[in-house]
Design a protein around this motif. Structure first.
Motif, PDB file in Angstrom:
ATOM      1  N   MET A   7     -19.364 -27.163 -14.698  1.00 53.85           N
ATOM      2  CA  MET A   7     -18.780 -26.726 -15.955  1.00 53.85           C
ATOM      3  C   MET A   7     -19.862 -26.042 -16.798  1.00 53.85           C
ATOM      4  O   MET A   7     -21.037 -26.167 -16.509  1.00 53.85           O
ATOM      5  CB  MET A   7     -18.200 -27.923 -16.719  1.00 53.85           C
ATOM      6  N   ALA A   8     -19.440 -25.351 -17.840  1.00 55.72           N
ATOM      7  CA  ALA A   8     -20.430 -24.563 -18.575  1.00 55.72           C
ATOM      8  C   ALA A   8     -20.064 -24.442 -20.034  1.00 55.72           C
ATOM      9  O   ALA A   8     -18.892 -24.360 -20.395  1.00 55.72           O
ATOM     10  CB  ALA A   8     -20.542 -23.167 -17.956  1.00 55.72           C
ATOM     11  N   SER A   9     -21.112 -24.430 -20.866  1.00 53.51           N
ATOM     12  CA  SER A   9     -20.955 -23.971 -22.243  1.00 53.51           C
ATOM     13  C   SER A   9     -21.225 -22.468 -22.243  1.00 53.51           C
ATOM     14  O   SER A   9     -21.958 -21.957 -21.392  1.00 53.51           O
ATOM     15  CB  SER A   9     -21.921 -24.693 -23.177  1.00 53.51           C
ATOM     16  N   ILE A  10     -20.618 -21.760 -23.185  1.00 52.45           N
ATOM     17  CA  ILE A  10     -20.738 -20.303 -23.227  1.00 52.45           C
ATOM     18  C   ILE A  10     -21.144 -19.900 -24.634  1.00 52.45           C
ATOM     19  O   ILE A  10     -20.526 -20.318 -25.605  1.00 52.45           O
ATOM     20  CB  ILE A  10     -19.405 -19.619 -22.844  1.00 52.45           C
ATOM     21  N   LYS A  11     -22.181 -19.073 -24.729  1.00 50.32           N
ATOM     22  CA  LYS A  11     -22.642 -18.588 -26.028  1.00 50.32           C
ATOM     23  C   LYS A  11     -22.664 -17.060 -26.009  1.00 50.32           C
ATOM     24  O   LYS A  11     -23.319 -16.455 -25.156  1.00 50.32           O
ATOM     25  CB  LYS A  11     -24.025 -19.142 -26.367  1.00 50.32           C
ATOM     26  N   ILE A  12     -21.959 -16.479 -26.950  1.00 48.87           N
ATOM     27  CA  ILE A  12     -21.888 -15.021 -27.097  1.00 48.87           C
ATOM     28  C   ILE A  12     -22.570 -14.661 -28.407  1.00 48.87           C
ATOM     29  O   ILE A  12     -22.264 -15.232 -29.449  1.00 48.87           O
ATOM     30  CB  ILE A  12     -20.429 -14.553 -27.110  1.00 48.87           C
ATOM     31  N   ALA A  13     -23.506 -13.716 -28.352  1.00 48.48           N
ATOM     32  CA  ALA A  13     -24.258 -13.353 -29.559  1.00 48.48           C
ATOM     33  C   ALA A  13     -24.351 -11.842 -29.689  1.00 48.48           C
ATOM     34  O   ALA A  13     -24.764 -11.150 -28.743  1.00 48.48           O
ATOM     35  CB  ALA A  13     -25.659 -13.967 -29.510  1.00 48.48           C
ATOM     36  N   GLY A  14     -23.935 -11.329 -30.853  1.00 56.46           N
ATOM     37  CA  GLY A  14     -24.085  -9.914 -31.169  1.00 56.46           C
ATOM     38  C   GLY A  14     -23.447  -8.974 -30.164  1.00 56.46           C
ATOM     39  O   GLY A  14     -23.961  -7.881 -29.918  1.00 56.46           O
ATOM     40  N   LEU A  15     -22.306  -9.365 -29.606  1.00 58.62           N
ATOM     41  CA  LEU A  15     -21.697  -8.579 -28.534  1.00 58.62           C
ATOM     42  C   LEU A  15     -20.976  -7.354 -29.087  1.00 58.62           C
ATOM     43  O   LEU A  15     -20.110  -7.462 -29.959  1.00 58.62           O
ATOM     44  CB  LEU A  15     -20.719  -9.451 -27.732  1.00 58.62           C
ATOM     45  N   ASN A  16     -21.345  -6.195 -28.558  1.00 52.86           N
ATOM     46  CA  ASN A  16     -20.687  -4.938 -28.896  1.00 52.86           C
ATOM     47  C   ASN A  16     -20.222  -4.259 -27.625  1.00 52.86           C
ATOM     48  O   ASN A  16     -20.929  -4.244 -26.608  1.00 52.86           O
ATOM     49  CB  ASN A  16     -21.642  -3.998 -29.643  1.00 52.86           C
ATOM     50  N   LYS A  17     -19.025  -3.689 -27.696  1.00 53.22           N
ATOM     51  CA  LYS A  17     -18.467  -2.972 -26.551  1.00 53.22           C
ATOM     52  C   LYS A  17     -17.738  -1.745 -27.067  1.00 53.22           C
ATOM     53  O   LYS A  17     -16.939  -1.828 -28.009  1.00 53.22           O
ATOM     54  CB  LYS A  17     -17.506  -3.873 -25.777  1.00 53.22           C
ATOM     55  N   ARG A  18     -18.030  -0.593 -26.440  1.00 55.01           N
ATOM     56  CA  ARG A  18     -17.370   0.656 -26.804  1.00 55.01           C
ATOM     57  C   ARG A  18     -16.742   1.280 -25.570  1.00 55.01           C
ATOM     58  O   ARG A  18     -17.279   1.171 -24.462  1.00 55.01           O
ATOM     59  CB  ARG A  18     -18.384   1.639 -27.414  1.00 55.01           C
ATOM     60  N   PHE A  19     -15.633   1.951 -25.771  1.00 57.72           N
ATOM     61  CA  PHE A  19     -15.062   2.825 -24.761  1.00 57.72           C
ATOM     62  C   PHE A  19     -15.252   4.251 -25.271  1.00 57.72           C
ATOM     63  O   PHE A  19     -14.566   4.695 -26.187  1.00 57.72           O
ATOM     64  CB  PHE A  19     -13.583   2.525 -24.535  1.00 57.72           C
ATOM     65  N   GLY A  20     -16.246   4.942 -24.715  1.00 64.14           N
ATOM     66  CA  GLY A  20     -16.609   6.245 -25.245  1.00 64.14           C
ATOM     67  C   GLY A  20     -17.195   6.074 -26.628  1.00 64.14           C
ATOM     68  O   GLY A  20     -18.145   5.309 -26.828  1.00 64.14           O
ATOM     69  N   ASP A  21     -16.629   6.774 -27.607  1.00 63.43           N
ATOM     70  CA  ASP A  21     -17.103   6.657 -28.986  1.00 63.43           C
ATOM     71  C   ASP A  21     -16.307   5.633 -29.786  1.00 63.43           C
ATOM     72  O   ASP A  21     -16.555   5.453 -30.987  1.00 63.43           O
ATOM     73  CB  ASP A  21     -17.004   8.024 -29.687  1.00 63.43           C
ATOM     74  N   THR A  22     -15.372   4.973 -29.133  1.00 61.49           N
ATOM     75  CA  THR A  22     -14.499   4.031 -29.841  1.00 61.49           C
ATOM     76  C   THR A  22     -15.026   2.606 -29.722  1.00 61.49           C
ATOM     77  O   THR A  22     -15.096   2.059 -28.610  1.00 61.49           O
ATOM     78  CB  THR A  22     -13.066   4.078 -29.279  1.00 61.49           C
ATOM     79  N   PRO A  23     -15.405   1.974 -30.830  1.00 60.79           N
ATOM     80  CA  PRO A  23     -15.839   0.569 -30.766  1.00 60.79           C
ATOM     81  C   PRO A  23     -14.640  -0.344 -30.531  1.00 60.79           C
ATOM     82  O   PRO A  23     -13.617  -0.217 -31.203  1.00 60.79           O
ATOM     83  CB  PRO A  23     -16.470   0.320 -32.134  1.00 60.79           C
ATOM     84  N   VAL A  24     -14.778  -1.246 -29.565  1.00 62.14           N
ATOM     85  CA  VAL A  24     -13.683  -2.153 -29.213  1.00 62.14           C
ATOM     86  C   VAL A  24     -14.008  -3.586 -29.615  1.00 62.14           C
ATOM     87  O   VAL A  24     -13.145  -4.316 -30.103  1.00 62.14           O
ATOM     88  CB  VAL A  24     -13.386  -2.078 -27.698  1.00 62.14           C
ATOM     89  N   LEU A  25     -15.254  -3.994 -29.418  1.00 56.98           N
ATOM     90  CA  LEU A  25     -15.734  -5.311 -29.843  1.00 56.98           C
ATOM     91  C   LEU A  25     -16.940  -5.082 -30.747  1.00 56.98           C
ATOM     92  O   LEU A  25     -17.842  -4.307 -30.396  1.00 56.98           O
ATOM     93  CB  LEU A  25     -16.113  -6.180 -28.642  1.00 56.98           C
ATOM     94  N   LYS A  26     -16.969  -5.769 -31.886  1.00 59.80           N
ATOM     95  CA  LYS A  26     -17.914  -5.409 -32.945  1.00 59.80           C
ATOM     96  C   LYS A  26     -18.748  -6.620 -33.381  1.00 59.80           C
ATOM     97  O   LYS A  26     -18.321  -7.407 -34.213  1.00 59.80           O
ATOM     98  CB  LYS A  26     -17.152  -4.834 -34.145  1.00 59.80           C
ATOM     99  N   GLY A  27     -19.902  -6.771 -32.770  1.00 54.50           N
ATOM    100  CA  GLY A  27     -20.853  -7.793 -33.210  1.00 54.50           C
ATOM    101  C   GLY A  27     -20.332  -9.204 -33.127  1.00 54.50           C
ATOM    102  O   GLY A  27     -20.522  -9.993 -34.063  1.00 54.50           O
ATOM    103  N   LEU A  28     -19.711  -9.571 -32.013  1.00 53.25           N
ATOM    104  CA  LEU A  28     -19.079 -10.895 -31.898  1.00 53.25           C
ATOM    105  C   LEU A  28     -20.105 -11.987 -31.643  1.00 53.25           C
ATOM    106  O   LEU A  28     -21.030 -11.827 -30.845  1.00 53.25           O
ATOM    107  CB  LEU A  28     -18.054 -10.898 -30.763  1.00 53.25           C
ATOM    108  N   ASP A  29     -19.926 -13.116 -32.330  1.00 47.91           N
ATOM    109  CA  ASP A  29     -20.724 -14.322 -32.113  1.00 47.91           C
ATOM    110  C   ASP A  29     -19.761 -15.492 -31.906  1.00 47.91           C
ATOM    111  O   ASP A  29     -18.960 -15.791 -32.803  1.00 47.91           O
ATOM    112  CB  ASP A  29     -21.623 -14.611 -33.315  1.00 47.91           C
TER     113      ASP A  29
END
Length: 349
Positions: free
Chosen positions: A1-23
């Motif tokens: 099993m696992a704990s999961i930590k997401i920090a400062g996650l950004n994702k873009r498709f081309g010039d379009t931001p889809v995920l914006k600084g997720l923690d």
């Protein structure tokens, strides 16, 4: 099993931001739902965790180990898709065994793991059938069996119940929650159905436009929404919203009250009272929904006995002070205060 930590996650498709600084920090063994409308980024976030989408910035850690650069197979996760993705030419047994054969495990180990998964899910009698001979719920169980058979660190589920009818969805969500408790596995569940998220989750991440609006236990999200979007998205029927100044509140604020908290009653000091024209009575089993026009706004209330009520007549609705929420008109952030008006009520215009 696992704990999961997401920090400062950004994702873009081309010039379009889809995920914006997720923690986000997900504890080992938690059942987490990503909830939000279509296009909010919840499935993209799931695929980033699974390794099916590459992130642009930030980090994803499993038990403090950075996995952002690892491929899906190296992350030891299992993914259940909306469409089941079973191999039609393989029996249930072979579908479940497929990921173990990919790992080149011996037949004895594979047989034991398949038998275990089939027993956990109650599908032993189906092992020699082809997917075409299964119902939707049975196919979903097989898809889950194929996911858990190799003891993954985390189980990721992308709207797995959306293809099922209403009654089967209720049964399957109970099965999924039971399974998660039994295996003590970390689960991330993507859904646009707030009822599924409320029933299944230890915590819910409510998303909008690639941003997590609130990440909290279900009843905290319901009772203490972080903003007007969360308040309106969680709860069915949707929370009523009115300009606060119409109810004796401050300009620049929005007053919110849930239909289940708003009921026909006489004036009571210390609470919210709204008087308007009854437009419609809608039967809903043990209670009735009332649509009422108040100062040009249609609000919804509930009652258990509509006898004596008729559309077109004047009606007064009441909610206790602690059931009323305030939000900033600009930005929608919830304001921590209670409804204090005791001397005036709002009438239909």
């Amino acid at each position: 099993m696992a704990s999961i930590k997401i920090a400062g996650l950004n994702k873009r498709f081309g010039d379009t931001p889809v995920l914006k600084g997720l923690d986000l920090s997900i504890n080992d063994g938690e059942f987490i739902s990503f909830l939000g409308p279509s296009g909010c980024g919840k499935s993209t976030l799931l695929f980033c965790i699974a390794g099916l989408e590459q992130i642009d910035e930030g980090s994803i850690r499993f038990d403090s180990k950075e996995i952002s650069d690892l491929g899906p197979r190296e992350r030891n996760i299992a993914l259940v898709f909306q469409d089941y993705a079973l191999y039609p030419h393989m029996t249930v047994r072979d579908n479940i065994a497929f990921p173990l054969r990919q790992q080149k495990l011996d037949d004895t180990t594979i047989g034991k793991q398949v038998a275990w998964a089939a027993d956990v899910l109650g599908i032993e009698p189906l092992l020699d059938r082809l997917p075409a001979a299964l119902s939707g719920g049975q196919r979903q169980r097989v898809a889950v069996g194929r996911a858990i058979v190799r003891n993954p660190s985390a189980l990721l589920m992308d709207e797995p119940l959306s293809n099922l009818d209403a009654s089967l969805r209720v049964r399957m969500r109970t099965e999924i929650r039971r399974l998660q408790k039994q295996l003590a596995i970390t689960v991330i569940f993507v859904t646009h159905d707030q009822e599924e998220a409320m029933v299944l989750s230890d915590r819910i991440a409510v998303m909008k436009d690639g941003i997590v609006q609130q990440f909290a236990p279900p009843m905290e999200v319901y009772a203490k929404p972080a903003n007007q979007f969360v308040a309106g998205f969680i709860g069915s029927p949707q929370m009523n919203f009115l300009p606060a100044e119409l109810c004796g509140g401050s300009t620049g604020q929005i007053l919110g009250v849930r239909p289940h908290d708003l009921k026909p009653a006489g004036w009571t000091n210390g609470g919210l009272s709204l008087t308007g024209e009854l437009l419609l009575i809608e039967p809903a089993g043990p209670f009735q929904f009332l649509d009422v026009s108040v100062a040009g706004h249609v609000v919804r209330a509930t009652c258990t006995d509509p006898s004596g009520l008729s559309p077109g007549e004047s009606i007064t609705l009441h909610a206790s002070a602690d059931a009323v929420r305030y939000f900033a008109a600009e930005g929608g952030t919830r304001i921590n205060q209670h409804y204090m008006e005791t001397e005036s009520r709002i009438h239909a215009l």
